[in-house]
Design a protein around this motif. Sequence first.
Motif, PDB file in Angstrom:
ATOM      1  N   SER A  29       0.843  -1.191   0.000  1.00  0.00           N
ATOM      2  CA  SER A  29       0.000   0.000   0.000  1.00  0.00           C
ATOM      3  C   SER A  29       0.879   1.242   0.000  1.00  0.00           C
ATOM      4  N   SER A  30       0.302   2.342  -0.415  1.00  0.00           N
ATOM      5  CA  SER A  30       1.076   3.576  -0.502  1.00  0.00           C
ATOM      6  C   SER A  30       1.112   4.304   0.842  1.00  0.00           C
ATOM      7  N   GLU A  31       1.972   5.298   0.906  1.00  0.00           N
ATOM      8  CA  GLU A  31       2.051   6.142   2.087  1.00  0.00           C
ATOM      9  C   GLU A  31       0.866   7.114   2.090  1.00  0.00           C
TER      10      GLU A  31
END
Length: 59
Positions: A29-31
């Motif tokens: 997942s992204s930040e």
Amino acid sequence: MLRLLGFFDDFGHSSELAAGPLGAQVQASSEPDEAEIVEYLDVGHHLTYFMEAGVEASP
């Protein structure tokens, strides 16, 4: 511990200091602030630095 930046086992730089396989560095997942980080990087300056070793020619 410091690791070499950009040296992955996949590219023949296998050593105890390499960062392992490149695929292992990908996050699922992204930040939360990824959009702001990308924007910051997009407006920044590009810097390229090369370091080489060579043999000095005899005079």
